[in-house]
Design an enzyme around this catalytic site. Structure first.
Site, short mmCIF file in Angstrom:
data_model
loop_
_atom_site.label_atom_id
_atom_site.label_comp_id
_atom_site.label_asym_id
_atom_site.label_seq_id
_atom_site.Cartn_x
_atom_site.Cartn_y
_atom_site.Cartn_z
N CYS A 130 -0.85 6.48 -6.86
CA CYS A 130 -1.95 5.75 -6.22
C CYS A 130 -3.30 6.36 -6.59
O CYS A 130 -3.72 7.38 -6.01
CB CYS A 130 -1.75 5.77 -4.70
SG CYS A 130 -3.10 4.97 -3.82
N CYS A 133 -5.88 6.39 -3.74
CA CYS A 133 -5.68 7.41 -2.71
C CYS A 133 -6.04 8.80 -3.22
O CYS A 133 -6.63 9.60 -2.49
CB CYS A 133 -4.21 7.47 -2.25
SG CYS A 133 -3.39 5.91 -2.10
N ASP A 134 -5.65 9.12 -4.44
CA ASP A 134 -5.70 10.51 -4.90
C ASP A 134 -6.74 10.78 -5.99
O ASP A 134 -6.94 11.93 -6.36
CB ASP A 134 -4.32 10.92 -5.43
CG ASP A 134 -3.25 10.79 -4.35
OD1 ASP A 134 -3.58 10.99 -3.18
OD2 ASP A 134 -2.09 10.48 -4.69
#
Ligand code: NAP
Length: 301
Positions: A130, A133-134
């Protein structure tokens, strides 16, 4: 007894909830993780008709609010088994059991893994599925993206805003993504495209330090990166339903455009079913079709 239980709170399941509620029926949505499904990780949606540009998180949140405002119940519990009776179905979760007249399975799909020996070990230590997200953890660092589809291209574009260098590694000589995005990607000065290649090893002790890449001629090279974002598509997660409805060889629930499975009163919607086009629009469309068909069936009982 609910009229309809929907398993999965992604775009298909939430859309189904809207249509069940607006048909005057009661609905319960069961979700094992968080609402939104796959789209929640998409940085930018630009192809949903009527919405010029929205983040996946914002889209999913609007959809979730729309559903809950219609008094659809949402419970964050995993469906672990189903009992199929002619007139009713029972969905068991680790906490409770719920009864309904019709069931809609909208469980989507999970990330496909590269299948490399130490891939799981490095999740959270450089390997991610992701970018939204990261990605921020890799500011000013060098990273690679695996895959050549829309997700991989979008991830590479997103990461190019944070990272000093982004390699995108695909196994063929062509992308499987929108031409418009590929053009933008090719114009990025900090993005390098590596065609006809597979990642054959993730190198590192406690965290990712580099990748061994093997091209189709068998030549190998080492790429120094601190992060690897894997975006090579998805696989369905229908093992709970394998004795309930027919699955194809790849594990997708067999159903046509009417979203009906082989089991009476059980419908399926979105990426977990057999279909050619898996898009946000087709997931929403399946949600509407499955819900209206399920409600029509209840009216006839
Ligand atoms: P996808 O379209 O299935 O693409 C998967 C990519 O990963 C392909 O390049 C594929 O290569 C490669 N791949 C698959 N297995 C591999 C393996 N074992 N090793 C190396 N490479 C592998 O998946 P996606 O990009 O996640 O997209 C899924 C669906 O969502 C698509 O319909 C896509 O259009 C849609 N989507 C849309 C948007 C948007 O419109 N904004 C954004 C994201 C996703 P090959 O091409 O060689 O098979």
């Amino acid at each position: 007894m609910y009229d309809v239980i929907i398993i999965g709170a992604g775009t298909a399941g939430l859309s189904a909830g809207i249509y069940v509620a607006r048909s005057g029926k009661t609905a319960l949505i069961l979700e094992k993780k968080a609402y939104g499904g796959q789209i929640i990780n998409t940085p930018k949606i630009e192809n949903y008709p009527g919405i010029k540009d929205i983040s996946g998180f914002e889209f999913a949140t609007h959809l979730y609010e729309q559903v809950t405002q219609l008094s659809v119940e949402v419970k964050f519990e995993e469906a672990i088994s189903i009992e199929n009776h002619d007139d009713y179905k029972i969905v068991n979760t680790p906490i409770s059991s719920y009864k309904c007249k019709s069931l809609i399975i909208a469980t989507g799909a999970k990330n496909r893994m590269l299948g490399l020996p130490n891939e799981s070990k490095f999740i959270g230590a450089g390997v991610s599925y992701c970018a939204t997200c990261d990605g921020a953890f890799f500011r000013n660092k060098e990273v690679a993206v695996a895959g050549g589809g829309n997700t991989a291209v979008e991830d590479a574009l997103f990461l190019s805003n944070y990272c000093s260098k982004v390699y995108i590694i695909l196994r063929r000589d062509v992308f499987r993504a929108d031409e418009r995005d590929i053009k933008v990607l090719k114009e990025k000065t900090n993005v390098e495209i590596i065609y006809n290649s597979n990642i054959t090893e993730i190198i590192g002790e406690d965290h990712v330090e580099g990748l061994k890449v093997t091209n189709t001629d068998g030549k190998t090279s080492f790429i120094k990166v601190q992060g690897l974002f894997i975006a090579i598509g998805h696989v369905p997660d229908n093992s709970v339903f394998k004795n309930l409805v027919n699955l194809d060889n790849n594990g997708y629930i067999i159903a046509g455009e009417d979203c009906q499975t082989n089991a009476s009163g059980i419908f399926t919607a979105g990426d977990c079913r057999t279909k050619n086009v898996r898009q946000l629009t087709t997931a929403a469309s399946d949600g509407a079709i499955s819900a209206l068909t399920a409600c029509e069936r209840i009216n006839k009982i």
